[in-house]
Design a protein around this motif. Structure first.
Motif, PDB file in Angstrom:
ATOM      1  N   ARG A 129      29.198  33.445  35.349  1.00  0.00           N
ATOM      2  CA  ARG A 129      30.397  32.727  34.902  1.00  0.00           C
ATOM      3  C   ARG A 129      31.204  33.582  33.927  1.00  0.00           C
ATOM      4  O   ARG A 129      32.436  33.580  33.951  1.00  0.00           O
ATOM      5  CB  ARG A 129      30.009  31.391  34.263  1.00  0.00           C
ATOM      6  N   ALA A 130      30.496  34.342  33.076  1.00  0.00           N
ATOM      7  CA  ALA A 130      31.179  35.247  32.156  1.00  0.00           C
ATOM      8  C   ALA A 130      31.898  36.360  32.913  1.00  0.00           C
ATOM      9  O   ALA A 130      33.037  36.728  32.589  1.00  0.00           O
ATOM     10  CB  ALA A 130      30.184  35.842  31.169  1.00  0.00           C
ATOM     11  N   VAL A 131      31.238  36.898  33.945  1.00  0.00           N
ATOM     12  CA  VAL A 131      31.868  37.916  34.795  1.00  0.00           C
ATOM     13  C   VAL A 131      33.115  37.342  35.457  1.00  0.00           C
ATOM     14  O   VAL A 131      34.158  37.998  35.561  1.00  0.00           O
ATOM     15  CB  VAL A 131      30.874  38.435  35.855  1.00  0.00           C
ATOM     16  N   VAL A 136      39.065  36.997  35.961  1.00  0.00           N
ATOM     17  CA  VAL A 136      40.298  36.219  35.867  1.00  0.00           C
ATOM     18  C   VAL A 136      41.258  36.871  34.874  1.00  0.00           C
ATOM     19  O   VAL A 136      42.463  36.990  35.127  1.00  0.00           O
ATOM     20  CB  VAL A 136      39.993  34.768  35.453  1.00  0.00           C
ATOM     21  N   PHE A 137      40.716  37.324  33.731  1.00  0.00           N
ATOM     22  CA  PHE A 137      41.565  37.990  32.740  1.00  0.00           C
ATOM     23  C   PHE A 137      42.185  39.253  33.335  1.00  0.00           C
ATOM     24  O   PHE A 137      43.375  39.541  33.134  1.00  0.00           O
ATOM     25  CB  PHE A 137      40.754  38.348  31.499  1.00  0.00           C
ATOM     26  N   ALA A 138      41.378  40.028  34.079  1.00  0.00           N
ATOM     27  CA  ALA A 138      41.889  41.241  34.715  1.00  0.00           C
ATOM     28  C   ALA A 138      42.993  40.912  35.714  1.00  0.00           C
ATOM     29  O   ALA A 138      43.988  41.647  35.831  1.00  0.00           O
ATOM     30  CB  ALA A 138      40.746  41.975  35.411  1.00  0.00           C
ATOM     31  N   SER A 139      42.836  39.813  36.418  1.00  0.00           N
ATOM     32  CA  SER A 139      43.862  39.426  37.392  1.00  0.00           C
ATOM     33  C   SER A 139      45.152  39.018  36.701  1.00  0.00           C
ATOM     34  O   SER A 139      46.243  39.237  37.233  1.00  0.00           O
ATOM     35  CB  SER A 139      43.349  38.285  38.280  1.00  0.00           C
ATOM     36  N   VAL A 298      41.527  38.920  43.105  1.00  0.00           N
ATOM     37  CA  VAL A 298      40.508  39.039  42.060  1.00  0.00           C
ATOM     38  C   VAL A 298      40.396  37.735  41.284  1.00  0.00           C
ATOM     39  O   VAL A 298      39.298  37.296  40.921  1.00  0.00           O
ATOM     40  CB  VAL A 298      40.855  40.203  41.110  1.00  0.00           C
ATOM     41  N   MET A 299      41.519  37.082  41.043  1.00  0.00           N
ATOM     42  CA  MET A 299      41.503  35.813  40.327  1.00  0.00           C
ATOM     43  C   MET A 299      40.729  34.762  41.100  1.00  0.00           C
ATOM     44  O   MET A 299      39.953  33.986  40.524  1.00  0.00           O
ATOM     45  CB  MET A 299      42.925  35.326  40.084  1.00  0.00           C
ATOM     46  N   ILE A 300      40.894  34.728  42.404  1.00  0.00           N
ATOM     47  CA  ILE A 300      40.174  33.756  43.227  1.00  0.00           C
ATOM     48  C   ILE A 300      38.675  34.013  43.179  1.00  0.00           C
ATOM     49  O   ILE A 300      37.867  33.088  43.053  1.00  0.00           O
ATOM     50  CB  ILE A 300      40.686  33.803  44.681  1.00  0.00           C
TER      51      ILE A 300
END
Length: 309
Positions: A129-131, A136-139, A298-300
């Motif tokens: 979940r942390a990954v 999500v932040f990277a996206s 990546v967000m998905i």
């Protein structure tokens, strides 16, 4: 399959509602008045559904009154979502508005799940979940791109609107959790929906009254702003609100907050890309670049890790 389709539809309704209410705000020259029209139409639609399903508008207020005070705040979350989204969309564009909205949902969703806030099921934080949160932040960074090339005349103060949009995302997750609990207590999802709409309308009216008394009528309607041509579809944001709130109550009861959130995000992302690419409802067009596509993918993946692990 029906639940999956409903989740996508609910997610798509969010940026569409924002686009509709943004246009209506330009027509009315007011940021606040569209929220009232949205809640009124959604209340009417929900009331009609209740009359069909149960033959009356009965709501077990006595039972609900025994719950914690926050059980009533789903509608206030709706005010935050509607008003903040209207403010942010012209500054950020549809895709970036969706991305920061999603970021707020992810952060608040992790918090709610980990601590079991609003009497929701406890889902502890895990490495996966942390990954997912990092992805999500990277996206967000990938999809946001370079603000200077995106809207150079609006770059000043852009982070303020990103913060407001983030708070709107937090309000989305809180609304899902709160209204999910309200649906259980009320015994019918559409009872929770109409309560949420009533509280949202009362909250919007309270803000309007406060500003009217303290800052005058110019704080509600700005006569200096240009008034655009009106169209009937500008008034249909309430249909989207009805879909979002009512659909999420059903999804939360059927699938839980986590899966409801991921389906919302998928729909929001899809609709945001389409709106930006097509200039839907007069929103300025923005090209769908490979960077945006990779970022959204990546967000998905990240949101899937958060929702399922």
């Amino acid at each position: 399959m029906i639940g999956f389709i409903l989740g996508i539809v609910v997610g798509c309704a969010q940026p569409i509602m924002t686009s509709l209410n943004t246009k209506l705000s330009q027509r009315l020259r007011s940021t606040l008045l569209p929220s009232c029209t949205t809640f009124i139409l959604a209340m009417i639609l929900t009331g009609c559904v209740l009359l069909v399903l149960q033959g009356n508008l009965y709501i077990p207020l006595g039972t609900i009154a025994k719950e914690p005070w926050w059980i009533w705040t789903g509608g206030i979350c709706g005010d935050i979502i509607v008003i903040f989204s209207i403010l942010c969309l012209p500054k950020l564009g549809s895709v970036e508005t969706v991305v920061f909205l999603v970021l707020g949902q992810i952060v608040s969703g992790l918090y709610i799940d980990h601590f079991g806030v609003f009497e929701s099921a406890v889902i502890p934080m895990t490495l996966l979940r942390a990954v997912g949160a990092v992805l999500v932040f990277a996206s967000v960074v990938a999809v946001s791109g370079n603000i200077k090339s995106d809207a150079p005349e609006k770059a000043k103060g852009i982070n303020f609107y990103r913060f407001l949009d983030f708070i709107a995302g937090v309000a989305c997750s809180v609304q899902i959790a709160v209204n999910g609990r309200l649906g259980i207590v009320a015994g019918l999802s559409f009872r929770a929906t109409i309560i949420s709409m009533i509280m949202g309308l009362l909250g919007a009216l309270a803000v309007i009254l406060f500003l009217r008394l303290t800052k005058g009528p110019g704080s509600i309607i700005d006569p200096t702003l240009p008034k655009i041509k009106g169209h009937w579809w500008m008034w249909t944001g309430g249909l989207c609100s009805f879909t979002i709130v009512g659909g999420n109550v059903i999804l939360q009861l059927l699938m839980g907050t986590g899966l409801a959130t991921i389906l919302n995000i998928l729909g929001q992302t899809l609709a945001g890309v389409v709106i930006d690419a097509t200039g839907f409802l007069g929103i300025p067009k923005k090209p769908v670049t490979p960077r945006k596509i990779i970022g959204l993918a990546v967000m998905i993946v990240g949101t899937a890790l958060i929702s399922y692990f």
